[in-house]
Design an enzyme around this catalytic site. Structure first.
Site, PDB file in Angstrom:
ATOM      1  N   SER A  37       0.778  -1.124  -0.003  1.00 31.31           N
ATOM      2  CA  SER A  37      -0.090   0.112  -0.028  1.00 31.31           C
ATOM      3  C   SER A  37       1.012   1.307  -0.137  1.00 31.31           C
ATOM      4  O   SER A  37       1.972   1.218   0.546  1.00 31.31           O
ATOM      5  CB  SER A  37      -0.809   0.102   1.137  1.00 31.31           C
ATOM      6  OG  SER A  37      -1.617   1.148   1.373  1.00 31.31           O
TER       7      SER A  37
ATOM      8  N   TYR B 200      -0.357  -0.582  10.641  1.00 31.96           N
ATOM      9  CA  TYR B 200      -0.875  -0.905   9.392  1.00 31.96           C
ATOM     10  C   TYR B 200       0.267  -0.284   8.231  1.00 31.96           C
ATOM     11  O   TYR B 200       0.704  -1.361   7.675  1.00 31.96           O
ATOM     12  CB  TYR B 200      -2.181  -0.617   9.056  1.00 31.96           C
ATOM     13  CG  TYR B 200      -2.601  -0.749   7.656  1.00 31.96           C
ATOM     14  CD1 TYR B 200      -3.106  -1.941   7.130  1.00 31.96           C
ATOM     15  CD2 TYR B 200      -2.756   0.149   6.631  1.00 31.96           C
ATOM     16  CE1 TYR B 200      -3.268  -2.273   6.098  1.00 31.96           C
ATOM     17  CE2 TYR B 200      -2.884   0.126   5.339  1.00 31.96           C
ATOM     18  CZ  TYR B 200      -3.418  -1.302   4.973  1.00 31.96           C
ATOM     19  OH  TYR B 200      -3.731  -1.543   3.683  1.00 31.96           O
TER      20      TYR B 200
HETATM   21  N1  LIG Z   1      -9.047  -0.602   0.048  1.00 31.18           N
HETATM   22  C1  LIG Z   1      -7.818   0.096  -0.185  1.00 31.18           C
HETATM   23  O1  LIG Z   1      -7.943   1.552  -0.153  1.00 31.18           O
HETATM   24  C2  LIG Z   1      -6.359  -0.494   0.041  1.00 31.18           C
HETATM   25  C3  LIG Z   1      -5.445   0.287  -0.264  1.00 31.18           C
HETATM   26  C4  LIG Z   1      -4.060  -0.067  -0.371  1.00 31.18           C
HETATM   27  C5  LIG Z   1      -3.832  -1.537   0.083  1.00 31.18           C
HETATM   28  N2  LIG Z   1      -4.993  -2.440   0.321  1.00 31.18           N
HETATM   29  C6  LIG Z   1      -4.725  -3.858   0.354  1.00 31.18           C
HETATM   30  O2  LIG Z   1      -5.224  -4.554  -0.434  1.00 31.18           O
HETATM   31  C7  LIG Z   1      -5.575  -5.784   0.349  1.00 31.18           C
HETATM   32  C8  LIG Z   1      -7.135  -6.239   0.080  1.00 31.18           C
HETATM   33  O3  LIG Z   1      -7.876  -5.226   0.828  1.00 31.18           O
HETATM   34  P1  LIG Z   1      -9.202  -4.854   0.181  1.00 31.18           P
HETATM   35  O4  LIG Z   1      -9.094  -3.516   0.008  1.00 31.18           O
HETATM   36  O5  LIG Z   1      -9.641  -5.877  -1.142  1.00 31.18           O
HETATM   37  O6  LIG Z   1     -10.035  -5.276   1.467  1.00 31.18           O
HETATM   38  P2  LIG Z   1     -11.452  -6.280   1.348  1.00 31.18           P
HETATM   39  O7  LIG Z   1     -12.468  -5.896   0.405  1.00 31.18           O
HETATM   40  O8  LIG Z   1     -11.798  -6.004   2.636  1.00 31.18           O
HETATM   41  O9  LIG Z   1     -10.805  -7.851   1.304  1.00 31.18           O
HETATM   42  C9  LIG Z   1     -10.008  -8.394   2.047  1.00 31.18           C
HETATM   43  C10 LIG Z   1      -9.871  -9.733   1.915  1.00 31.18           C
HETATM   44  O10 LIG Z   1      -8.995 -10.421   2.763  1.00 31.18           O
HETATM   45  C11 LIG Z   1      -9.327 -11.501   3.288  1.00 31.18           C
HETATM   46  N3  LIG Z   1      -8.930 -11.682   4.645  1.00 31.18           N
HETATM   47  C12 LIG Z   1      -8.699 -10.605   5.534  1.00 31.18           C
HETATM   48  N4  LIG Z   1      -8.396 -11.158   6.722  1.00 31.18           N
HETATM   49  C13 LIG Z   1      -7.826 -12.390   6.412  1.00 31.18           C
HETATM   50  C14 LIG Z   1      -7.112 -13.686   7.193  1.00 31.18           C
HETATM   51  N5  LIG Z   1      -6.798 -13.266   8.348  1.00 31.18           N
HETATM   52  N6  LIG Z   1      -7.044 -14.741   6.456  1.00 31.18           N
HETATM   53  C15 LIG Z   1      -7.599 -14.980   5.401  1.00 31.18           C
HETATM   54  N7  LIG Z   1      -7.944 -13.912   4.417  1.00 31.18           N
HETATM   55  C16 LIG Z   1      -8.273 -12.680   5.154  1.00 31.18           C
HETATM   56  C17 LIG Z   1     -10.973 -11.097   3.245  1.00 31.18           C
HETATM   57  O11 LIG Z   1     -11.676 -12.364   3.283  1.00 31.18           O
HETATM   58  P3  LIG Z   1     -12.418 -13.313   4.421  1.00 31.18           P
HETATM   59  O12 LIG Z   1     -13.399 -12.227   5.413  1.00 31.18           O
HETATM   60  O13 LIG Z   1     -13.490 -14.268   3.892  1.00 31.18           O
HETATM   61  O14 LIG Z   1     -11.283 -14.168   5.288  1.00 31.18           O
HETATM   62  C18 LIG Z   1     -11.131 -10.783   2.120  1.00 31.18           C
HETATM   63  O15 LIG Z   1     -11.442 -11.517   0.889  1.00 31.18           O
HETATM   64  C19 LIG Z   1      -5.111  -5.812   1.626  1.00 31.18           C
HETATM   65  O16 LIG Z   1      -3.910  -6.229   1.914  1.00 31.18           O
HETATM   66  C20 LIG Z   1      -5.187  -4.329   1.819  1.00 31.18           C
HETATM   67  O17 LIG Z   1      -4.378  -4.017   2.974  1.00 31.18           O
HETATM   68  C21 LIG Z   1      -6.425  -1.769   0.289  1.00 31.18           C
END
Ligand SMILES: NC(=O)c1ccc[n+]([C@@H]2O[C@H](COP(=O)([O-])OP(=O)(O)OC[C@H]3O[C@@H](n4cnc5c(N)ncnc54)[C@H](OP(=O)(O)O)[C@@H]3O)[C@@H](O)[C@H]2O)c1
Length: 281
Positions: free
Chosen positions: A138, A148
């Site tokens: 990120s 984070y």
């Molecule tokens: N959205 C943003 O603004 C943003 C920006 C920069 C980086 N990111 C990064 O992008 C990545 C994906 O996030 P997202 O934005 O797509 O969020 P999201 O829609 O909340 O998706 C997160 C995913 O991670 C899974 N997950 C969470 N904790 C887990 C665990 N302990 N074990 C296995 N699976 C787990 C969740 O599935 P389950 O609940 O089914 O386990 C879900 O499929 C993350 O690493 C986040 O830090 C996000």
């Protein structure tokens, strides 16, 4: 036929990775905690694309479950060509407000899982002299916004170092550094983003498409969108003192206050409309 393992594949970026990879003919191994949701995703994808999907439920913060995923990555019979370490989540509140067990669980998901799975995948891929790893980091990793951000900083540096070590092996490592993306991330953490202007948001399909393109080119850092690439460059060279001032806890509090002001404005606008909405006639 190639095969990809995607962690965090039930929503947001991981779900989008699954769809785009299936669209280009990749068989998939989906890893997340919510098995029912993963099975529903797998059914929808196989309805639309002629690919095989395995569902591997795992809480990646659990060392024993993590080991099962690592073992899957080393399976020589159905090898994995692309690992996407994507699973992750945020926590609401400052460092001292959140319990230490919650911090540890988050660090295990954001860092230990990436470390263990990258190790298993890279060793196997190097033997086959082919493969790629995408670690979803990120831009927050360039800021001073709590554990984070620190963990994402670790993911970026770790991936850069892995990419150097893998040079010449036929295996690549790419860190994907998105800005704010519309996913379930903020809602799950109950973090209000009302204060962020609409232009600040990226869409998951764009971020994933860019990440996959950059990984295919063997690029080490992938920052989707010119605006965020510029922001990334500026924050990388800006004095850390300035970054602490602009992105530390005070910044989060300011974002929260803006959100509060907005929701108050919305509430008073609703009050103004109430007499008409309540009209019985
Ligand atoms: N959205 C943003 O603004 C943003 C920006 C920069 C980086 N990111 C990064 O992008 C990545 C994906 O996030 P997202 O934005 O797509 O969020 P999201 O829609 O909340 O998706 C997160 C995913 O991670 C899974 N997950 C969470 N904790 C887990 C665990 N302990 N074990 C296995 N699976 C787990 C969740 O599935 P389950 O609940 O089914 O386990 C879900 O499929 C993350 O690493 C986040 O830090 C996000």
């Amino acid at each position: 036929m190639t095969r990809a393992l995607v962690t965090g594949s039930t929503s947001g970026l991981g779900l989008e990775f699954a769809w785009q990879l299936a669209g280009t003919g990749h068989d998939l191994v989906l890893v997340s905690r919510d098995e029912a949701r993963m099975r529903a995703v797998a059914a929808q994808i196989t309805d639309a694309h002629d690919v095989q999907i395995e569902v591997l439920p795992a809480d990646l913060s659990d060392r024993a479950r993590l080991e099962k995923v690592a073992l899957r990555l080393t399976d020589p019979v159905a090898p994995i060509d692309l690992l996407v370490n994507n699973a992750g989540y945020g926590l609401r509140g400052g460092f001292l407000e959140v319990g230490i067990q919650d911090h540890e669980k988050q660090m295990d998901t954001l860092m230990r899982a990436v470390l263990v799975l990258s190790h298993a995948a890279a060793r196997t891929m190097v033997q086959r002299r082919r493969g790629a790893i995408i670690n979803v980091s990120s831009l927050a990793g360039y800021t001073a916004a709590g554990p984070y951000a620190a963990s994402k900083s670790w993911v970026t540096v770790f991936t850069e170092s892995l990419a150097v070590e893998l040079k010449g092996t036929g295996v690549t490592a790419t860190a994907l550094l998105p800005g704010f993306v519309q996913t379930e991330f903020h809602e799950r953490a109950a973090i209000s983003m009302d204060g962020l202007p609409r232009v600040g948001w990226l869409k998951a399909p764009f971020v994933v498409e860019q990440g996959l393109k950059d990984a295919a080119k063997g690029q080490v850092l992938s920052i989707p969108s010119i605006t965020y690439r510029t922001a990334g460059e500026v924050s990388r060279i800006a004095p850390r003192r300035l970054m602490r001032l602009l992105t530390g806890p005070a910044w989060s509090a300011r974002l929260g206050r803006r959100a509060l002001r907005r929701s108050r404005r919305r509430a008073s606008a609703r009050d103004l409309h109430a007499p008409w909405q309540c009209d019985d006639s």
